[in-house]
Enzyme design. Structure first.
Site, PDB file in Angstrom:
ATOM      1  N   GLY A 257     176.484  59.046  60.943  1.00 38.10           N
ATOM      2  CA  GLY A 257     176.335  58.958  62.389  1.00 38.10           C
ATOM      3  C   GLY A 257     175.021  58.308  62.798  1.00 38.10           C
ATOM      4  O   GLY A 257     174.743  58.196  63.985  1.00 38.10           O
ATOM      5  N   ASP A 258     174.215  57.912  61.827  1.00 39.92           N
ATOM      6  CA  ASP A 258     172.966  57.216  62.151  1.00 39.92           C
ATOM      7  C   ASP A 258     172.704  56.202  61.024  1.00 39.92           C
ATOM      8  O   ASP A 258     173.621  55.894  60.264  1.00 39.92           O
ATOM      9  CB  ASP A 258     171.825  58.230  62.355  1.00 39.92           C
ATOM     10  CG  ASP A 258     170.778  57.726  63.343  1.00 39.92           C
ATOM     11  OD1 ASP A 258     170.437  56.540  63.283  1.00 39.92           O
ATOM     12  OD2 ASP A 258     170.302  58.517  64.169  1.00 39.92           O
TER      13      ASP A 258
END
Ligand SMILES: *[C@@H]1O[C@H](CO)[C@@H](O)[C@H](O)[C@H]1NC(C)=O
Ligand SMILES: *[C@@H]1O[C@H](CO)[C@@H](O)[C@H](O)[C@H]1NC(C)=O
Ligand SMILES: *[C@@H]1O[C@H](CO)[C@@H](O)[C@H](O)[C@H]1NC(C)=O
Ligand SMILES: *[C@@H]1O[C@H](CO)[C@@H](O)[C@H](O)[C@H]1NC(C)=O
Ligand SMILES: *[C@@H]1O[C@H](CO)[C@@H](O)[C@H](O)[C@H]1NC(C)=O
Ligand SMILES: *[C@@H]1O[C@H](CO)[C@@H](O)[C@H](O)[C@H]1NC(C)=O
Ligand SMILES: *[C@@H]1O[C@H](CO)[C@@H](O)[C@H](O)[C@H]1NC(C)=O
Ligand SMILES: *[C@@H]1O[C@H](CO)[C@@H](O)[C@H](O)[C@H]1NC(C)=O
Ligand SMILES: *[C@@H]1O[C@H](CO)[C@@H](O)[C@H](O)[C@H]1NC(C)=O
Length: 475
Positions: A257-258
């Site tokens: 997610g990053d």
């Protein structure tokens, strides 16, 4: 492999009772043990070996094993000066809170072993904030210790034949989103003030925040790691080398997610004061999926400096950008001598993205005169398909990003690309054999130019791995 030592400690009392009979039986079991195990590659093999179950651990997914991990590490730390020790985590679901590692130590996870991070916050000690950050990233107060933490160590290995460490991060992501945290979320693995570290052949999933965070450390080998987190959860970066030197990151597969990898070195005035760069890094054979972030980010915290980063043979799919530079006025220091080649990209928002106005300050005390130097950035042999924005390159007006070189770059556009394919301000550099044609600030060379990539090897690449053995049978 020292088969005797673990057998002895466990069975010392039994020997007295069963005498010779026991020794014969033990011999049979030792033969069995040699067969029931695997070989693995490591920076160092260990003389002593023990199973987590020798310390009372229960792998039922419900029993809390924090005490067993602590007891195991405490006991095995006594072997540090006697050839070191390895702790084998056998098949099972091992629920635990945060625990610390020791020097000359190997943690080996069987392929069917899963370490589950407990969701009970009281099992995560609170540590002071990092000196180069001055505050926690999520909240000003302290930070929760990582699930697996080590500080002031040498010669530590965390490996397996693809065992799993699951941070069970969902409640942490939720609390972060709701602004309920006054202490910064834990990472999955953090190693601090240490050297000669290996993290390899593991699957790491669902960390509360970043997955692997080496900081103030050197001589680090990270190989064969799979990192998986939902692509819509906050700050689940893959690997974040931070104020570290001599790193080799190879053969990793990261969905997150990053940023898949974010190279960092401290935040504004705190990072400037500590002044520890991240340098001499090679990242190769990385596969990344990160729809909301970068394949490799440099920054945004870069106030100790980032230099000599080499990225090669990288594939990114459905990812926001390839190699991204993120910085801001107040960061100071530099990002320089950056090299990337043989990068394959499929379905990207951006190929090239540089941001000089990232903002995000620890507080308002940053120095407005601390301008970062961004210089000697070399990208070559990029092939990208289905791209919406080939390049968004924003330097700082009175502090241009200099010495950018791009050669042999081929970008195919998506069905609905941006109107301005190369949007550039505050940058200087050259391009050669780049399509579609770059902005005028990156002067197109008439004679072909081959952007630089270092020929020499880093010191960390000269360390050879040896073959070690992990035995799984219960003694
Ligand atoms: C690990 O070590 C740190 C630093 O020495 C300490 O503050 C922390 O409480 C230890 N964590 C555990 C779980 O023992
Ligand atoms: C660990 O090393 C750092 C940096 O050298 C030092 O400041 C700190 O006191 C050490 N901590 C311990 C627990 O030895
Ligand atoms: C570790 O992974 C590498 C590939 O990254 C592989 O060659 C090696 O066999 C693996 N070792 C074990 C013990 O699984
Ligand atoms: C390790 O396990 C993960 C998760 O099951 C899997 O995706 C990956 O392919 C495995 N890696 C190897 C080298 O077997
Ligand atoms: C965080 O907040 C909780 C509840 O408001 C409080 O009990 C706790 O002491 C705070 N922790 C820190 C480190 O300030
Ligand atoms: C191209 O990218 C778009 C997003 O911009 C995506 O929806 C589409 O599936 C991609 N097409 C292919 C062929 O990968
Ligand atoms: C170009 O980038 C600037 C930011 O530097 C932005 O404000 C502007 O809208 C962009 N132009 C186009 C046409 O996308
Ligand atoms: C780069 O492009 C040039 C043409 O400008 C070509 O001669 C050269 O072979 C290419 N190099 C690589 C490694 O693809
Ligand atoms: C590592 O192995 C390579 C190739 O076998 C060899 O050339 C090199 O000298 C070795 N390095 C060390 C430090 O032993």
């Amino acid at each position: 492999m020292d088969l005797k030592s673990s057998a002895m400690s466990h069975a010392a009392a039994t020997i007295v009772i069963f005498g010779l009979l026991f020794l014969q039986a033990a011999e049979c079991r030792n033969v069995k043990k040699i067969k029931d195990g695997v070989t693995y590659s490591a920076i160092k093999c260990r003389k002593h070996s023990a199973l987590l179950t020798d310390f009372g651990a229960v792998g039922d997914g419900k029993t809390l094993n924090t005490k067993a991990f602590k007891a195991a590490v405490d006991h095995l730390s006594k072997s540090a000066s006697k050839g070191g020790a390895q702790l084998i985590v056998p098949p099972g679901k091992w629920l635990t809170g945060s625990f610390n590692l020791t020097s000359h130590f190997t943690l080996f996870l069987h392929k069917d072993a899963i370490i589950h991070g407990t969701q009970d916050e009281s099992e995560w000690p609170i540590l002071p904030v990092l000196p180069s950050y001055g505050r926690g990233r999520d909240a000003p107060d302290g930070r929760f210790s990582s699930l697996i933490f080590g500080t002031n160590l040498t010669d530590v290995i965390i490996t397996g034949n693809n065992g799993t460490i699951d941070g069970q991060g969902a409640p942490w992501w939720d609390k972060y989103r709701k602004g309920l945290l006054n202490v910064t979320r834990p990472y999955l693995i953090e190693i601090m003030y240490s050297n000669h570290i290996q993290i390899s052949n593991l699957t790491l999933i669902n960390s509360p925040s970043w997955h692997v965070h080496p900081i103030y450390s050197s001589y680090i080998t990270i190989q064969g790691i799979t990192i998986l987190a939902p692509v819509n959860v906050p700050n689940t970066d893959g690997i974040n080398p931070d104020s570290c030197s001599q790193l080799r990151i190879e053969d990793c597969y990261i969905v997150s997610g990053d940023d898949c990898i974010a190279v960092k070195s401290g935040w504004d005035q705190y990072g400037i004061k500590v002044g520890m760069p991240t340098e001499h890094v090679v990242i190769r054979r990385l596969t990344c999926i990160s729809p909301k972030s970068a394949t490799v980010a440099l920054g945004s915290e870069m106030s100790g400096g980032i230099r000599d980063v080499r990225v090669e043979d990288v594939t990114a799919i459905n990812t926001e950008s390839s190699i991204r530079i993120k910085t801001a006025v107040g960061r100071g220091a530099y990002v320089k001598d950056i090299y990337a080649r043989r990068v394959t990209l499929k379905t990207m928002k951006y190929v090239f993205w540089m941001t000089g106005a990232y903002g995000s300050h620890p507080n308002n005390d940053f120095d407005p005169n601390a301008l970062p130097v961004i210089q000697n950035i070399n990208f070559k042999e990029f092939v990208a398909e289905n791209v919406s924005i080939p390049a968004q390159l924003d330097g700082i007006a009175n502090d241009p990003f200099k010495g950018i070189c791009m050669s042999n770059v081929s970008i195919s556009l998506s069905a609905n690309p941006t109107k301005l394919l190369w949007n550039c301000t505050g940058i200087e550099g050259i391009t050669s054999n780049v399509t579609p044609k770059a902005c005028d600030l990156l002067l197109q060379q008439q004679k072909p130019v081959d952007c630089a990539f270092p020929e020499d090897k880093l010191a960390i690449e000269g360390f050879n791995l040896t073959t070690c053995f992990a035995g799984f049978a219960k003694v």
